[in-house]
Design a protein around this motif. Sequence first.
Motif, PDB file in Angstrom:
ATOM      1  N   ILE A  73      47.361  43.860  46.843  1.00  0.00           N
ATOM      2  CA  ILE A  73      47.360  43.719  48.300  1.00  0.00           C
ATOM      3  C   ILE A  73      47.992  42.389  48.698  1.00  0.00           C
ATOM      4  CG2 ILE A  73      45.926  43.547  50.372  1.00  0.00           C
ATOM      5  CD1 ILE A  73      43.916  45.422  49.022  1.00  0.00           C
ATOM      6  N   SER A  74      47.519  41.303  48.085  1.00  0.00           N
ATOM      7  CA  SER A  74      48.067  39.983  48.451  1.00  0.00           C
ATOM      8  C   SER A  74      49.524  39.856  48.029  1.00  0.00           C
ATOM      9  CB  SER A  74      47.226  38.864  47.828  1.00  0.00           C
ATOM     10  OG  SER A  74      47.396  38.822  46.429  1.00  0.00           O
ATOM     11  N   SER A  75      49.907  40.492  46.916  1.00  0.00           N
ATOM     12  CA  SER A  75      51.303  40.453  46.464  1.00  0.00           C
ATOM     13  C   SER A  75      52.222  41.132  47.470  1.00  0.00           C
ATOM     14  CB  SER A  75      51.433  41.146  45.105  1.00  0.00           C
ATOM     15  OG  SER A  75      50.608  40.553  44.148  1.00  0.00           O
ATOM     16  N   ALA A  76      51.797  42.300  47.944  1.00  0.00           N
ATOM     17  CA  ALA A  76      52.604  43.032  48.924  1.00  0.00           C
ATOM     18  C   ALA A  76      52.669  42.278  50.247  1.00  0.00           C
ATOM     19  CB  ALA A  76      52.018  44.429  49.131  1.00  0.00           C
ATOM     20  N   ARG A  77      51.565  41.652  50.599  1.00  0.00           N
ATOM     21  CA  ARG A  77      51.557  40.841  51.823  1.00  0.00           C
ATOM     22  C   ARG A  77      52.559  39.692  51.699  1.00  0.00           C
ATOM     23  NH1 ARG A  77      46.299  40.048  52.035  1.00  0.00           N
ATOM     24  NH2 ARG A  77      46.310  37.996  51.060  1.00  0.00           N
ATOM     25  N   LYS A  78      52.586  39.063  50.539  1.00  0.00           N
ATOM     26  CA  LYS A  78      53.509  37.953  50.274  1.00  0.00           C
ATOM     27  C   LYS A  78      54.965  38.416  50.380  1.00  0.00           C
ATOM     28  CE  LYS A  78      52.289  35.684  46.678  1.00  0.00           C
ATOM     29  NZ  LYS A  78      52.070  35.348  45.244  1.00  0.00           N
ATOM     30  N   ALA A  79      55.255  39.600  49.820  1.00  0.00           N
ATOM     31  CA  ALA A  79      56.624  40.130  49.863  1.00  0.00           C
ATOM     32  C   ALA A  79      57.059  40.415  51.300  1.00  0.00           C
ATOM     33  CB  ALA A  79      56.706  41.402  49.018  1.00  0.00           C
ATOM     34  N   THR A  80      56.159  41.008  52.081  1.00  0.00           N
ATOM     35  CA  THR A  80      56.474  41.342  53.473  1.00  0.00           C
ATOM     36  C   THR A  80      56.609  40.081  54.318  1.00  0.00           C
ATOM     37  OG1 THR A  80      55.184  43.384  53.192  1.00  0.00           O
ATOM     38  CG2 THR A  80      55.768  42.752  55.442  1.00  0.00           C
ATOM     39  N   GLU A  81      55.737  39.111  54.060  1.00  0.00           N
ATOM     40  CA  GLU A  81      55.806  37.860  54.822  1.00  0.00           C
ATOM     41  C   GLU A  81      57.094  37.098  54.552  1.00  0.00           C
ATOM     42  OE1 GLU A  81      52.134  35.981  53.733  1.00  0.00           O
ATOM     43  OE2 GLU A  81      51.066  36.780  55.498  1.00  0.00           O
ATOM     44  N   HIS A  82      57.687  37.306  53.374  1.00  0.00           N
ATOM     45  CA  HIS A  82      58.973  36.667  53.097  1.00  0.00           C
ATOM     46  C   HIS A  82      60.036  37.201  54.057  1.00  0.00           C
ATOM     47  CE1 HIS A  82      62.184  34.693  50.971  1.00  0.00           C
ATOM     48  NE2 HIS A  82      62.794  35.840  50.724  1.00  0.00           N
ATOM     49  N   LEU A  83      60.033  38.504  54.293  1.00  0.00           N
ATOM     50  CA  LEU A  83      60.988  39.086  55.247  1.00  0.00           C
ATOM     51  C   LEU A  83      60.704  38.575  56.658  1.00  0.00           C
ATOM     52  CD1 LEU A  83      61.009  42.757  53.898  1.00  0.00           C
ATOM     53  CD2 LEU A  83      62.919  41.148  53.834  1.00  0.00           C
TER      54      LEU A  83
END
Length: 335
Positions: free
Chosen positions: A159-169
């Motif tokens: 969950i936190s990994s996917a959040r991190k990836a999306t927040e990069h965009l």
Amino acid sequence: MKMSDVAKLANVSPATVSRVLTNPDVVSKKTREKVLAIIEQVNYQPHLVARQFRTMQTKMILVVVPDITSAFFSEVLRGIEHIAIEQGYQVILGDTENSVERENSYMNLLLQKQVDGVILLTAKLDKERLEELSNIYPLVLACEYIDGLNVPTVSIDNISSARKATEHLISLGHKKIAHISGPVNVILSRDRLRGYQQAMLGHDVLMESSYIQEGALTIESGYNQMKKLLALDTPPTGVFVYNDEMAMGAIKAVKDSGLNVPEDVAIVGFDNLKMSMVIEPHLTTIDQPKYDIGNKAGELLIKMIHKEDIQKKTYVMKDTLVIRESCGSNSKVTK
């Protein structure tokens, strides 16, 4: 007459029959009496060698994978293999091809004591079945997991990994961000979707339902889902993709549509496969410590086989966002 036949007649699992024969005190009196009555009725005679085999070690570990063609599992398997060899064990591989029935049939190797323990890199069996097996045999889950399951588990926080990836965009200024997910029946897909949603909600970025497309974990699927996104009246400018293989398909779909990555569409993947450093443009992605996940899972399983105490049941490994060219800080973004 096999143990599985006795189990069917008694309407219990083969593992329960095994416990009645080898460790009856852990079975309720009612169930024990029912199983013993069936055993007496059909004159079931457990094979002497099989019963003795229960107390012996085969020095074999079974690793069950959902799809051996997936590039992700090679490094996980290497991590398992290295710790196994170091400790004097051999590894055998079972490929379920995402079939619950195949996964269940591999677990019978535990019941037949043909292996000393199992590492599951997939978790499609129901929770009760896995807990029942883990109460008797060494069992570790890695990569995938089941909420609330009291079995040693090694993974990252998806969950936190996917959040991190999306927040990069989002940090690059994107407002129209899509997600190509994995199959919804896979817990990792649901977790990564949740991370995407948390990032979007947390930064007040509008989520369009048409921007979430479910894929099938393959390059072809990533290609097809990206084509659907590009066909929308207002296509996304950024896409977080469930895994690197699907992201590679998405990149090709963008190029085949006469557009460029990252100038027209920025793409983030997940897993940091070796191929992500080869594809053009190089893929921004979440790095999972694949080798370390496998190595830790192997270490835990061997400790369990040796009946050593393990400090905790859940191991969350560190992930890292690897920034490469597929998002590019100079990509064109419609605010």
